[in-house]
Design a protein around this motif. Structure first.
Motif, short mmCIF file in Angstrom:
data_model
loop_
_atom_site.label_atom_id
_atom_site.label_comp_id
_atom_site.label_asym_id
_atom_site.label_seq_id
_atom_site.Cartn_x
_atom_site.Cartn_y
_atom_site.Cartn_z
N PRO A 16 9.65 8.78 10.05
CA PRO A 16 10.65 9.31 8.85
C PRO A 16 10.21 7.44 7.86
O PRO A 16 10.37 7.68 6.49
N THR A 17 9.18 6.89 8.25
CA THR A 17 8.65 6.39 7.20
C THR A 17 7.26 5.93 7.48
O THR A 17 6.66 5.73 8.29
N LEU A 18 6.66 5.55 6.28
CA LEU A 18 5.03 4.78 6.38
C LEU A 18 4.81 3.62 5.72
O LEU A 18 5.58 3.11 4.23
N SER A 19 4.19 2.94 5.92
CA SER A 19 4.20 1.49 5.25
C SER A 19 2.23 1.29 4.70
O SER A 19 1.46 1.94 5.87
N VAL A 20 2.58 1.39 3.70
CA VAL A 20 1.29 1.61 2.89
C VAL A 20 0.72 0.10 2.14
O VAL A 20 1.98 -0.87 1.92
N PRO A 21 -0.64 -0.56 2.42
CA PRO A 21 -1.22 -2.08 1.61
C PRO A 21 -0.64 -1.97 0.30
O PRO A 21 -0.60 -1.25 -0.28
N THR A 22 -0.07 -2.92 0.67
CA THR A 22 -0.39 -3.41 -0.95
C THR A 22 -0.78 -4.29 -1.41
O THR A 22 -0.94 -5.58 -2.42
N SER A 23 -2.21 -5.33 -0.25
CA SER A 23 -3.25 -5.98 -1.26
C SER A 23 -4.43 -5.15 -1.40
O SER A 23 -4.58 -4.31 0.72
N ASN A 24 -5.38 -5.19 -1.56
CA ASN A 24 -7.20 -4.50 -1.44
C ASN A 24 -7.38 -4.92 0.22
O ASN A 24 -7.93 -6.49 0.04
N ILE A 25 -7.81 -4.55 1.09
CA ILE A 25 -8.15 -4.63 2.64
C ILE A 25 -9.63 -3.75 2.45
O ILE A 25 -9.99 -2.77 2.04
N SER A 26 -10.36 -4.52 3.20
CA SER A 26 -11.80 -3.58 2.99
C SER A 26 -12.13 -3.11 1.60
O SER A 26 -12.56 -2.22 1.66
N GLY A 27 -11.73 -3.50 0.44
CA GLY A 27 -12.59 -3.20 -1.09
C GLY A 27 -11.73 -1.69 -1.19
O GLY A 27 -11.50 -1.06 -2.72
N LYS A 28 -10.58 -1.51 -0.46
CA LYS A 28 -10.03 -0.44 -0.91
C LYS A 28 -8.73 -0.47 -2.14
O LYS A 28 -7.99 -1.55 -2.35
N LYS A 29 -8.74 0.37 -2.70
CA LYS A 29 -7.73 -0.02 -4.18
C LYS A 29 -6.14 0.86 -3.57
O LYS A 29 -5.88 1.52 -2.53
N VAL A 30 -5.59 -0.63 -3.93
CA VAL A 30 -4.21 -0.23 -3.65
C VAL A 30 -3.46 0.34 -4.74
O VAL A 30 -3.77 0.02 -5.86
N PRO A 31 -2.74 1.48 -4.40
CA PRO A 31 -2.08 2.04 -5.17
C PRO A 31 -0.99 1.58 -5.94
O PRO A 31 0.26 1.25 -6.01
N ASN A 32 -1.26 1.72 -7.39
CA ASN A 32 -0.48 1.18 -8.43
C ASN A 32 0.73 1.90 -9.33
O ASN A 32 1.45 1.36 -9.79
N THR A 33 0.08 3.47 -9.39
CA THR A 33 1.15 4.15 -9.90
C THR A 33 1.03 5.19 -9.05
O THR A 33 0.61 5.26 -7.91
N VAL A 34 2.46 6.40 -9.25
CA VAL A 34 2.60 7.64 -8.33
C VAL A 34 1.68 8.41 -8.09
O VAL A 34 0.80 8.92 -7.27
N LYS A 35 0.75 8.32 -9.05
CA LYS A 35 -0.33 9.86 -9.27
C LYS A 35 -1.49 8.97 -8.03
O LYS A 35 -1.49 9.85 -7.37
#
Length: 84
Positions: A16-35
């Motif tokens: 029912p919930t999902l955790s998304v990283p809020t800092s760059n991990i391994s060079g992956k871009k963190v989502p900053n917009t809904v898109k």
């Protein structure tokens, strides 16, 4: 950032919930917009891309693709709803 999931989105993710990283991990871009969040989720959960529509609410209001999101925002994925 924690995302609340409803309906079929909860079934696809398996929770029912999902955790998304809020800092760059391994060079992956963190989502900053809904898109960017939709793109991130579509890559990690390809079945979400098959939905006819997917609304995103930020802090209890429907959000457009260009809406900025922060780690402290309440985010919800709202799948298509069929009436009966």
């Amino acid at each position: 950032m924690t995302i609340l999931l409803f309906g079929i989105t909860k079934d696809i993710v398996g929770s029912p919930t999902l955790s998304v990283p809020t800092s760059n991990i391994s060079g992956k871009k963190v989502p900053n917009t809904v898109k960017e969040l939709k793109t991130y989720l579509g890559k990690n959960y390809p079945e979400l891309n098959k939905l006819s529509s997917l609304a995103v609410a930020v802090n209890n209001s429907y959000a457009e693709d260009d809406t900025i999101i922060n780690s402290y925002d309440e985010i919800a994925l709202i799948p298509p709803v069929s009436g009966g």
